[in-house]
Design a protein around this motif. Structure first.
Motif, PDB file in Angstrom:
ATOM      1  N   LEU A  39      51.454 -17.952  28.143  1.00  0.00           N
ATOM      2  CA  LEU A  39      51.194 -18.138  26.724  1.00  0.00           C
ATOM      3  C   LEU A  39      51.673 -19.509  26.267  1.00  0.00           C
ATOM      4  O   LEU A  39      52.778 -19.928  26.598  1.00  0.00           O
ATOM      5  N   LEU A  40      50.819 -20.174  25.497  1.00  0.00           N
ATOM      6  CA  LEU A  40      51.226 -21.416  24.867  1.00  0.00           C
ATOM      7  C   LEU A  40      52.115 -21.123  23.669  1.00  0.00           C
ATOM      8  O   LEU A  40      53.142 -21.779  23.443  1.00  0.00           O
ATOM      9  N   PHE A  41      51.702 -20.132  22.868  1.00  0.00           N
ATOM     10  CA  PHE A  41      52.469 -19.681  21.712  1.00  0.00           C
ATOM     11  C   PHE A  41      52.446 -18.158  21.673  1.00  0.00           C
ATOM     12  O   PHE A  41      51.586 -17.517  22.293  1.00  0.00           O
ATOM     13  N   VAL A  42      53.380 -17.582  20.928  1.00  0.00           N
ATOM     14  CA  VAL A  42      53.320 -16.144  20.653  1.00  0.00           C
ATOM     15  C   VAL A  42      52.018 -15.886  19.886  1.00  0.00           C
ATOM     16  O   VAL A  42      51.753 -16.494  18.861  1.00  0.00           O
ATOM     17  N   ASN A  43      51.197 -14.980  20.429  1.00  0.00           N
ATOM     18  CA  ASN A  43      49.884 -14.745  19.817  1.00  0.00           C
ATOM     19  C   ASN A  43      49.673 -13.303  19.372  1.00  0.00           C
ATOM     20  O   ASN A  43      48.583 -12.926  18.950  1.00  0.00           O
ATOM     21  N   ALA A  44      50.730 -12.484  19.473  1.00  0.00           N
ATOM     22  CA  ALA A  44      50.639 -11.091  19.031  1.00  0.00           C
ATOM     23  C   ALA A  44      52.036 -10.581  18.740  1.00  0.00           C
ATOM     24  O   ALA A  44      53.026 -11.068  19.311  1.00  0.00           O
ATOM     25  N   GLY A  45      52.122  -9.589  17.872  1.00  0.00           N
ATOM     26  CA  GLY A  45      53.426  -9.081  17.472  1.00  0.00           C
ATOM     27  C   GLY A  45      54.202  -8.430  18.590  1.00  0.00           C
ATOM     28  O   GLY A  45      55.436  -8.385  18.550  1.00  0.00           O
ATOM     29  N   MET A  46      53.504  -7.942  19.626  1.00  0.00           N
ATOM     30  CA  MET A  46      54.204  -7.238  20.694  1.00  0.00           C
ATOM     31  C   MET A  46      54.790  -8.162  21.758  1.00  0.00           C
ATOM     32  O   MET A  46      55.558  -7.714  22.607  1.00  0.00           O
ATOM     33  N   VAL A  47      54.446  -9.456  21.734  1.00  0.00           N
ATOM     34  CA  VAL A  47      54.858 -10.360  22.807  1.00  0.00           C
ATOM     35  C   VAL A  47      56.374 -10.345  23.045  1.00  0.00           C
ATOM     36  O   VAL A  47      56.824 -10.231  24.193  1.00  0.00           O
ATOM     37  N   PRO A  48      57.219 -10.461  22.000  1.00  0.00           N
ATOM     38  CA  PRO A  48      58.658 -10.452  22.270  1.00  0.00           C
ATOM     39  C   PRO A  48      59.172  -9.132  22.848  1.00  0.00           C
ATOM     40  O   PRO A  48      60.260  -9.095  23.430  1.00  0.00           O
ATOM     41  N   PHE A  49      58.379  -8.054  22.699  1.00  0.00           N
ATOM     42  CA  PHE A  49      58.810  -6.738  23.167  1.00  0.00           C
ATOM     43  C   PHE A  49      58.193  -6.370  24.517  1.00  0.00           C
ATOM     44  O   PHE A  49      58.407  -5.267  25.008  1.00  0.00           O
ATOM     45  N   LYS A  50      57.414  -7.289  25.121  1.00  0.00           N
ATOM     46  CA  LYS A  50      56.726  -6.970  26.374  1.00  0.00           C
ATOM     47  C   LYS A  50      57.672  -6.482  27.480  1.00  0.00           C
ATOM     48  O   LYS A  50      57.350  -5.519  28.167  1.00  0.00           O
ATOM     49  N   PRO A  51      58.839  -7.132  27.686  1.00  0.00           N
ATOM     50  CA  PRO A  51      59.712  -6.635  28.766  1.00  0.00           C
ATOM     51  C   PRO A  51      60.128  -5.174  28.571  1.00  0.00           C
ATOM     52  O   PRO A  51      60.340  -4.460  29.550  1.00  0.00           O
ATOM     53  N   TYR A  52      60.253  -4.717  27.316  1.00  0.00           N
ATOM     54  CA  TYR A  52      60.616  -3.328  27.042  1.00  0.00           C
ATOM     55  C   TYR A  52      59.416  -2.403  27.231  1.00  0.00           C
ATOM     56  O   TYR A  52      59.527  -1.321  27.817  1.00  0.00           O
ATOM     57  N   LEU A  53      58.262  -2.838  26.741  1.00  0.00           N
ATOM     58  CA  LEU A  53      57.065  -2.012  26.860  1.00  0.00           C
ATOM     59  C   LEU A  53      56.617  -1.865  28.307  1.00  0.00           C
ATOM     60  O   LEU A  53      56.051  -0.842  28.693  1.00  0.00           O
ATOM     61  N   LEU A  54      56.865  -2.912  29.120  1.00  0.00           N
ATOM     62  CA  LEU A  54      56.464  -2.878  30.521  1.00  0.00           C
ATOM     63  C   LEU A  54      57.541  -2.292  31.424  1.00  0.00           C
ATOM     64  O   LEU A  54      57.346  -2.189  32.635  1.00  0.00           O
ATOM     65  N   GLY A  55      58.684  -1.914  30.850  1.00  0.00           N
ATOM     66  CA  GLY A  55      59.751  -1.323  31.643  1.00  0.00           C
ATOM     67  C   GLY A  55      60.533  -2.316  32.469  1.00  0.00           C
ATOM     68  O   GLY A  55      61.267  -1.930  33.381  1.00  0.00           O
TER      69      GLY A  55
END
Length: 893
Positions: A34-50
């Protein structure tokens, strides 16, 4: 309802439902894709992906986002914008479909007096995935929606995945019926202009395999933990609640547009059909200005600075598109000083750092506008040359390579090139231009991928990461024992690496520092029974995984064997000296220049540091000397250097500085040198006391972009070697000059003065010689068409003298129809001057046109009045060609 109030209500509602309010992450994120954060879930990806354990089970945020894929469409439609804010609520193994649907319905339909948004229930529709009976039934049971307003749709519309094997799940979208004036009835499946999507609820419940496309994949089974990820566009909801048709007219954007229209003296308010047909271009330009001014503000606020690649290029493009749009509206004076403060005041309520960092933000933005205004002037001359060359060969199409050079070298937007070409009766090879642009982007992407992942697909690294995080001990150890858990060569997993081969090695435990935060990776060896590897690079292609790029010196390395990581101790201490030295120089900068002189990038390698900081002007010698002295006093004072781990909010409250462009976890590492004198968030390696940095000497200070300066320095033994080299040079020069080192400055000054005086005398002699030759030059006039033409090369005369000679020769030619064309090859670059008599001008022979013809042949540009003009070029060997071009132009006239 104001946009900031919608944001406040959102966070308050979900906080009341047990969600932890998480501040928006910066627009710059550490995801290599990603060049920039492009969705609200991006900062939470490590949690959502386990990949990581979240510190909370419920969270809510309003995340800043930037998307630039459709930047050319900004202003032409009601939906395209670059910066936006995404409201989200998230569950990590806590609640699922019933609670997500119930809370969404309650927040949307509760009256404003109760903290909701007060939307009419009969205006809302919901869509669900075609096989998701559970979601369909929950909408019926938990809300007032009738069955006919709950629509089933296929994978293309209502199934979420990342496009690769991993988590996925059905989604449920909420739509608002805006009324018959916006389109046909029948629900979202019939008309998504009338029925506007306002909220998307993703039910992450499946493990996907064999993902062939967005709508073609296999479901391997259920995830061990079900998650919720939702998103509601803040700007879209604001447009609904404020009764406007598009995001450009909401309260956080429209005042900028309105002021831009006032500056341009135009009215805003075309119909969408007029905008789409370009029959009312003012609205498009005004929307571009409003969108890009806000986006530029937010990007600079998060530490992006204008540049020629990556994030900096995106920012530069936005700011320049805004300035260019104002010029197309007829505004030639600087626009950002009028518009950017308006956007700051509008966004500062939600993001107070825009107000506190205003001095830095405005300096960068205004400097970029000033630079672009100069670019327009320089690029216009280059364009004129390219257009003349095209017409000279009988062409009507400006080559794509020329348009690309204008864009790549001079920052010319393609729309500007298209407009200027049309004004001269030319078109542009747009296909060729875009082909070159695509090739450039692909090269940049390939370089980025190669750097981040060693040419391997990120899927390889995710697979290795799933086996466990690397036990990373760079802060404490130089040597560690571990096991080889993965080998990669040419992007693919392999069983072994053989002597002479290069590849990547993943160990379960390592002492090697992976490149980050401006510090390059450690150097050293990895040894195993019967073998040895030279470590040439260390990276983190995915979070938690350390990857060593190695060359096999001896032995065959196989997966599963025991290995020992051995960092070169000299490399490590010299790299630590450089990194700690960077912190010391940064603290000294802020002490001398003030708190706005913030670091915006750095590079550290053993014995050398480079620090980029935000400042608009060059530093004088006294300032650089003061910086160097303060830094070395800090070294002398043996200040303690310590590392502290704490939460990000606690670090900020403690006064720790965060490096713009970096992203941080909830727990951060703060490096402190001398107490509060230097406190910075940092993941690098450091010395234990400032005296261990050793000597520090500044070697350079320069500009690296608008509002950005660069300091370079040597530290430790490298600093002493540099000083020793300079001392030897001074001694050698003193011997040549025959003086003591303390007298060298005065002797050199005397020599330079004598040299300048000699040059003046030589110039005067040449001037007299040239004037004396004017009669001879006048006699060399030849009849070309109906004009007497003097066309000669005069070497060794500067531009000013050449003009004087040309005018003197013209005077000697009297009232005849005459032109004097002289080319000087003094120095590396040629100069051309043309002077014409009034009789010649009456025949259409004009100095400005002749100079342009000559300058084109010389590889440059120029112009002037009809009676006297001057130009220049790049290639002095083309002087005869330039005179021939003038002869042809005179004959043609």
């Amino acid at each position: 309802m104001e946009t900031a109030e919608i944001r406040r209500r959102w966070l308050a509602y979900f906080e009341g439902k047990g969600h932890t309010v998480v501040d928006s992450a910066p627009l710059i994120h550490d995801d290599p894709n990603l060049l920039f954060v492009n969705a609200g879930m991006v900062p939470f990806k490590p949690y959502l992906l386990g990949q990581q354990t979240p510190p909370y089970t419920r969270a809510t945020s309003v995340q800043k986002c930037v998307r630039t894929g459709d930047i050319e469409e900004v202003g032409k439609t009601s939906r395209h914008g670059t910066f936006f804010q995404m409201n989200g609520n998230f569950s990590f193994g806590d609640y699922f479909k019933a609670e997500a649907i119930s809370m969404a319905w309650e927040f949307l339909t509760s009256p404003e007096s109760a903290g909701g948004l007060g939307l009419r229930k009969d205006s809302l529709w919901a869509t669900v995935y075609q096989d998701d009976d559970a979601a369909h039934d929950l909408w019926l049971q938990l809300t007032d929606l009738p069955a006919e307003r709950i629509v089933r749709r296929d994978e293309e519309d209502n199934y979420w995945s990342m496009g690769v094997p991993g988590p996925g799940g059905p989604s449920s979208e909420i739509f608002l019926d805006r009324g018959p004036e916006y389109g046909r009835d029948g629900g979202p499946a019939v008309d998504e202009d009338r029925f506007m999507e306002i909220w998307n609820l993703v039910f992450m419940q499946h493990e996907l395999s064999a993902v062939r496309s967005k709508s073609d994949f296999d479901i391997a089974g259920n995830l061990p933990q079900q998650n919720i990820d939702t998103g509601m566009g803040l700007e879209r909801m604001a447009s609904i609640l404020q009764g406007v048709d598009n995001l450009y007219e909401i309260d956080q954007v429209f005042p900028v547009l309105d002021r831009a229209a006032e500056m341009a003296g135009v009215e805003y308010g075309a119909t969408q059909e007029q905008v789409a047909s370009r029959s009312h271009p003012h609205d498009v330009h005004l929307r571009v200005v409003a969108d890009h001014v806000r986006s530029g503000l937010m990007l600079i606020g998060d530490g992006v600075t204008p540049g020629n690649e990556g994030r900096g290029y995106v920012l530069r493009r936005m700011l320049r598109r805004a300035v260019r749009s104002m010029r197309l509206l007829g505004v030639t004076e600087p626009a950002l000083p009028e518009l950017l403060p308006i956007s700051r005041d509008l966004m500062g309520t939600s993001y107070p750092e825009l107000v506190s960092g205003w001095e830095r933000i405005s300096q960068i933005a205004y400097a970029e506008e000033d630079a672009f205004r100069r670019t327009l002037e320089a690029g216009t001359s280059i364009f004129d040359v390219a257009a003349t060359e095209t017409r000279k060969t009988g062409g009507k199409v400006l080559p794509g390579a020329k348009a690309f050079a204008l864009h790549d070298t001079y920052g010319f937007p393609i729309d500007l090139t298209l407009e200027m070409a049309a004004e001269q009766g030319l078109s542009v090879d747009e296909e060729g231009f875009r082909t070159l642009m695509t090739e450039q982007r692909e090269r940049a992407k390939a370089d980025a991928r190669a750097k981040k992942s060693g040419h391997a697909d990120t899927g390889v690294w995710r697979e290795l990461r799933e086996a466990g995080a690397t036990d990373w001990r760079a802060y404490t150890d130089l040597e560690t024992d571990g096991r080889v858990v993965g080998l990669v060569r040419d992007g693919q997993r392999v069983e072994a690496l053989e002597p002479g081969q290069t590849g990547q090695v993943v160990l379960d435990t390592t002492s090697f520092y992976a490149e980050s935060g401006g510090q390059i990776a450690d150097s050293g060896l990895i040894t195993f029974d019967g073998g040895r590897l030279e470590v040439t690079d260390v990276q983190r292609p995915v979070k938690g995984l350390v990857v060593h790029t190695v060359k096999v010196v001896e032995g065959e390395l196989r997966e599963g064997v025991d290995a020992r990581a051995q960092v070169d101790p000299t490399w490590r201490i010299e790299a630590a000296q450089a990194h700690s030295g960077t912190h010391v120089v940064h603290a000294a900068l802020r002490q001398v220049l003030g708190p706005s002189a913030l670091q915006s990038g750095s590079y550290n390698k053993p014995g050398y540091l480079r620090l980029d900081f935000q400042w608009t002007g060059a530093l004088d010698a006294a300032t650089k000397s003061e910086l160097e002295e303060i830094a070395n006093l800090a070294v002398r004072d043996d200040l303690p250097v310590s590392a502290h781990w704490m939460s990000l909010p606690a670090a900020r409250e403690w006064g720790a500085l965060a490096l713009f462009g970096e992203t941080y976890d909830e727990d951060v590492r703060v490096i402190e040198i001398g107490g509060p004198w230097s406190r910075e968030l940092c993941g690098g390696t450091h010395v234990q006391h400032s005296s261990q940095i050793g000597a520090l000497t500044l070697t350079g200070e320069s500009s690296v972009g608008s509002g950005l300066r660069r300091l370079e320095a040597f530290v430790g033994l490298n600093a002493l070697r540099h000083l020793a080299t300079e001392r030897a040079l001074v001694a050698e020069l003193s011997g040549i000059a025959g003086v003591q080192p303390t007298e060298l400055k005065d002797r050199v000054s005397q020599m330079v003065s004598r040299l300048k005086e000699a040059e003046r005398e030589i110039t005067a002699l040449k001037r007299e010689q040239a004037k004396g030759a004017t009669a001879d030059l006048a006699q060399k006039a030849q009849q070309v068409g109906g004009v007497q033409l003097v066309a000669e090369v005069l070497p060794g005369i500067d531009g000013g003298e050449l003009r004087a000679v040309a005018q003197e020769v013209r005077q000697q030619l009297g009232d005849t129809a005459a032109a004097v064309a002289l080319v000087s090859t003094a120095g590396a670059k040629p100069v051309v001057v043309v002077a014409t008599t009034s009789a010649a001008r009456e025949q259409g022979v004009k100095a400005g046109a002749l100079v342009k013809a000559a300058a084109t042949a010389l590889g440059g540009g120029g112009g002037g009045k009809d009676d006297l003009a001057q130009g220049g070029g790049q290639d002095a060997s083309k002087a005869p060609d330039a005179l021939e071009a003038i002869r042809a132009a005179v004959a043609g006239a």
